[in-house]
Design a protein around this motif. Structure first.
Motif, PDB file in Angstrom:
ATOM      1  N   VAL A  44     -22.548  52.379 -30.848  1.00 37.01           N
ATOM      2  CA  VAL A  44     -22.233  52.165 -29.433  1.00 37.01           C
ATOM      3  C   VAL A  44     -21.768  50.725 -29.267  1.00 37.01           C
ATOM      4  N   HIS A  45     -20.549  50.553 -28.765  1.00 38.59           N
ATOM      5  CA  HIS A  45     -19.958  49.230 -28.556  1.00 38.59           C
ATOM      6  C   HIS A  45     -20.084  48.872 -27.076  1.00 38.59           C
ATOM      7  N   SER A  46     -20.748  47.748 -26.787  1.00 39.29           N
ATOM      8  CA  SER A  46     -21.043  47.387 -25.401  1.00 39.29           C
ATOM      9  C   SER A  46     -20.847  45.898 -25.160  1.00 39.29           C
ATOM     10  N   LEU A  47     -20.662  45.555 -23.895  1.00 39.42           N
ATOM     11  CA  LEU A  47     -20.780  44.168 -23.488  1.00 39.42           C
ATOM     12  C   LEU A  47     -22.262  43.810 -23.433  1.00 39.42           C
ATOM     13  N   VAL A  48     -22.555  42.524 -23.538  1.00 39.48           N
ATOM     14  CA  VAL A  48     -23.950  42.099 -23.409  1.00 39.48           C
ATOM     15  C   VAL A  48     -24.271  42.034 -21.919  1.00 39.48           C
ATOM     16  N   GLN A  49     -24.552  43.200 -21.362  1.00 40.88           N
ATOM     17  CA  GLN A  49     -24.825  43.313 -19.940  1.00 40.88           C
ATOM     18  C   GLN A  49     -26.030  44.198 -19.717  1.00 40.88           C
ATOM     19  N   LEU A  50     -26.468  44.207 -18.488  1.00 45.20           N
ATOM     20  CA  LEU A  50     -27.689  44.923 -18.146  1.00 45.20           C
ATOM     21  C   LEU A  50     -27.572  46.421 -18.415  1.00 45.20           C
ATOM     22  N   ASP A  51     -26.373  46.980 -18.287  1.00 50.11           N
ATOM     23  CA  ASP A  51     -26.249  48.421 -18.483  1.00 50.11           C
ATOM     24  C   ASP A  51     -26.456  48.839 -19.934  1.00 50.11           C
ATOM     25  N   ALA A  52     -26.474  47.865 -20.861  1.00 53.30           N
ATOM     26  CA  ALA A  52     -26.774  48.176 -22.266  1.00 53.30           C
ATOM     27  C   ALA A  52     -28.272  48.153 -22.536  1.00 53.30           C
ATOM     28  N   TRP A  53     -29.056  47.654 -21.590  1.00 54.71           N
ATOM     29  CA  TRP A  53     -30.497  47.533 -21.812  1.00 54.71           C
ATOM     30  C   TRP A  53     -31.217  48.872 -21.961  1.00 54.71           C
ATOM     31  N   PRO A  54     -30.928  49.915 -21.159  1.00 55.40           N
ATOM     32  CA  PRO A  54     -31.711  51.153 -21.297  1.00 55.40           C
ATOM     33  C   PRO A  54     -31.676  51.749 -22.699  1.00 55.40           C
ATOM     34  N   GLU A  55     -30.485  51.799 -23.334  1.00 52.53           N
ATOM     35  CA  GLU A  55     -30.449  52.365 -24.681  1.00 52.53           C
ATOM     36  C   GLU A  55     -31.107  51.446 -25.708  1.00 52.53           C
ATOM     37  N   TYR A  56     -31.017  50.142 -25.468  1.00 55.52           N
ATOM     38  CA  TYR A  56     -31.719  49.196 -26.337  1.00 55.52           C
ATOM     39  C   TYR A  56     -33.223  49.448 -26.271  1.00 55.52           C
ATOM     40  N   PRO A  73     -26.078  49.531 -32.191  1.00 50.68           N
ATOM     41  CA  PRO A  73     -25.296  48.856 -31.153  1.00 50.68           C
ATOM     42  C   PRO A  73     -24.505  47.670 -31.696  1.00 50.68           C
ATOM     43  N   SER A  74     -23.365  47.433 -31.085  1.00 44.43           N
ATOM     44  CA  SER A  74     -22.578  46.227 -31.349  1.00 44.43           C
ATOM     45  C   SER A  74     -22.249  45.615 -29.994  1.00 44.43           C
ATOM     46  N   TYR A  75     -22.452  44.298 -29.868  1.00 43.47           N
ATOM     47  CA  TYR A  75     -22.268  43.625 -28.583  1.00 43.47           C
ATOM     48  C   TYR A  75     -21.092  42.653 -28.643  1.00 43.47           C
ATOM     49  N   TYR A  76     -20.401  42.528 -27.510  1.00 43.39           N
ATOM     50  CA  TYR A  76     -19.181  41.738 -27.441  1.00 43.39           C
ATOM     51  C   TYR A  76     -19.175  40.869 -26.191  1.00 43.39           C
ATOM     52  N   LYS A 273     -35.749  40.507 -20.310  1.00 42.70           N
ATOM     53  CA  LYS A 273     -35.648  39.162 -20.877  1.00 42.70           C
ATOM     54  C   LYS A 273     -35.636  39.222 -22.406  1.00 42.70           C
ATOM     55  N   ASN A 274     -36.469  40.072 -22.959  1.00 38.74           N
ATOM     56  CA  ASN A 274     -36.532  40.216 -24.415  1.00 38.74           C
ATOM     57  C   ASN A 274     -35.213  40.753 -24.984  1.00 38.74           C
ATOM     58  N   PHE A 275     -34.587  41.653 -24.241  1.00 38.85           N
ATOM     59  CA  PHE A 275     -33.295  42.202 -24.673  1.00 38.85           C
ATOM     60  C   PHE A 275     -32.257  41.102 -24.822  1.00 38.85           C
ATOM     61  N   PHE A 276     -32.107  40.278 -23.796  1.00 38.18           N
ATOM     62  CA  PHE A 276     -31.094  39.217 -23.852  1.00 38.18           C
ATOM     63  C   PHE A 276     -31.454  38.166 -24.899  1.00 38.18           C
ATOM     64  N   LYS A 277     -32.730  37.893 -25.044  1.00 36.53           N
ATOM     65  CA  LYS A 277     -33.156  36.910 -26.042  1.00 36.53           C
ATOM     66  C   LYS A 277     -32.905  37.426 -27.451  1.00 36.53           C
ATOM     67  N   ALA A 278     -33.236  38.696 -27.683  1.00 37.70           N
ATOM     68  CA  ALA A 278     -33.106  39.269 -29.022  1.00 37.70           C
ATOM     69  C   ALA A 278     -31.653  39.461 -29.434  1.00 37.70           C
ATOM     70  N   THR A 283     -31.885  32.930 -22.751  1.00 38.01           N
ATOM     71  CA  THR A 283     -33.163  32.976 -22.032  1.00 38.01           C
ATOM     72  C   THR A 283     -32.915  32.965 -20.528  1.00 38.01           C
ATOM     73  N   PHE A 284     -33.424  33.988 -19.859  1.00 34.57           N
ATOM     74  CA  PHE A 284     -33.347  34.068 -18.403  1.00 34.57           C
ATOM     75  C   PHE A 284     -34.732  33.867 -17.811  1.00 34.57           C
ATOM     76  N   SER A 285     -34.767  33.308 -16.614  1.00 32.73           N
ATOM     77  CA  SER A 285     -36.030  33.214 -15.883  1.00 32.73           C
ATOM     78  C   SER A 285     -36.330  34.571 -15.241  1.00 32.73           C
ATOM     79  N   ASP A 286     -37.569  34.744 -14.785  1.00 35.81           N
ATOM     80  CA  ASP A 286     -37.939  35.979 -14.101  1.00 35.81           C
ATOM     81  C   ASP A 286     -37.067  36.190 -12.871  1.00 35.81           C
ATOM     82  N   GLU A 287     -36.819  35.123 -12.122  1.00 40.27           N
ATOM     83  CA  GLU A 287     -36.026  35.239 -10.901  1.00 40.27           C
ATOM     84  C   GLU A 287     -34.584  35.626 -11.208  1.00 40.27           C
TER      85      GLU A 287
END
Length: 351
Positions: A44-56, A73-76, A273-278, A283-287
């Motif tokens: 699955v080829h995806s942008l590094v965006q929130l919509d890729a988080w559920p399958e991750y 997954p491959s991210y772009y 947060k773990n998805f984007f970090k990994a 690193t994103f804040s909670d807010e």
């Protein structure tokens, strides 16, 4: 002599037990890493965006393996990066914004099988602090024709931001010919604006948070103009026809996480947060994560099917495609062919 044979006997016993365990695992379809050896890879080829988080997240819980596939997954950075990759890869599924999706569909070698998200609120026009556009309004909209005409807008190459810009200009009876446009990659766009180049900047998530960190001011986003800027799932023609069950299984594994996404909890924020970090070491804040959630509409497979069946997704694609055609990114002939094919939409993979 007996003392000599004791360790040898022990070793043989250990090896025998290991062999039996391996055979037992194999009979259950499990490798000794706990991975299902019967599960075939699904790229699955995806942008590094929130919509890729559920399958991750589903893959982290090994739900992909339970569903019969092994997610790869491959991210772009941009959709055009994905499009370029697909020209040279034996791909299966890709998540794309409208413009790169149209490029792929124009080849006739893909079907549109799902809706990843609507990211209209995550596409934002930024100005620097104190810019007159922030204090002057025309019919309730920030800016005026005299303030905007002749200015330089920096935006990411061939992105949905160009649709937002088109609609914004139209509100002041302007077109792209009345301004200057500098298109570049997201990180380059940020650096250029930091260096004082350009008057305005258009970005989408997750890059908008770097703009917020710079204290640049949001002028408006796509949702403010009632736009729909979708991310869609494409599947490679030929492969998709032979793998309907796999596409359906992929979509279904996303559903529980999309449902939980609508009631944000501390655990959900932590997982995102773990998805984007990994995956991209960001690193994103909670807010920031909570803001990110508020800017993306995600859809379960049932909701996707309803939007596809009702023609909503086709309408959104058509509205966006018209603008790309006006911007001469598509020929009228190509657009007419894709439109006659109803954008190669096939909702049958969701049922």
């Amino acid at each position: 002599m007996k003392a000599y044979f004791k360790p040898i006997t022990a070793i043989i016993c250990v090896l025998a037990l290991a062999f039996l365990a391996a055979c037992s695992e194999a009979s259950l379809g499990i490798s000794n890493q706990g991975r299902d050896i019967a599960a075939e890879p699904l790229s699955v080829h995806s942008l590094v965006q929130l919509d890729a988080w559920p399958e991750y997240q589903a893959a982290q819980a090994k739900e992909d393996l339970a569903a019969g596939f092994d997610l790869k997954p491959s991210y772009y950075q941009t959709g055009t990066d994905i499009y370029a990759r697909l020209q040279n890869a034996d791909w299966q599924i890709a998540s794309l914004g409208v413009f790169p999706a149209l490029l792929v569909l124009n080849t006739g070698q893909a079907e549109l099988v799902g809706l990843a998200s609507d990211e209209s609120a995550a596409n934002i026009l930024f100005a620097r602090q104190g810019d007159p556009i922030l204090s002057q309004k025309t019919d309730g909209l920030p800016g005026s024709q005299s303030l905007i005409k002749g200015k330089t807008f920096i935006l990411t190459t061939a992105s949905t931001s160009s649709v937002l810009l088109h609609h914004y200009l139209k509100k002041f009876n302007l077109t792209e010919r009345d301004i200057n446009i500098n298109s570049m990659e997201p990180e380059d766009a940020l650096k250029a604006f930091q260096a004082g180049k350009g008057d305005y900047l258009l970005l989408w998530s997750p890059y908008i948070y770097k703009a917020f960190d710079e204290d640049w001011v949001p002028v408006l986003n796509g949702q403010d103009l009632a736009l729909h800027l979708p991310m869609v799932y494409l599947a490679k023609a030929g492969w998709s026809e032979k793998n309907k069950d796999r596409i359906k299984a992929f979509m279904k594994t996303r559903d529980p996480y999309i449902k939980s996404y609508r009631e944000p909890s501390a655990a959900l924020v932590k997982d995102i947060k773990n998805f984007f970090k990994a995956e991209v070491n960001t690193t994103f804040s909670d807010e920031q994560v909570k803001d990110l959630i508020s800017r993306h509409a995600l859809y379960t497979s049932d909701e996707q099917q309803e939007l596809l069946d009702q023609g909503q997704v086709e309408q959104w694609l058509s509205e966006n495609a018209d603008i790309y055609s006006q911007q001469e990114k598509f020929t009228p002939k190509d657009l007419e062919r894709i439109r006659k094919a109803h954008f190669y939409i096939n909702a049958g993979y969701l049922t």
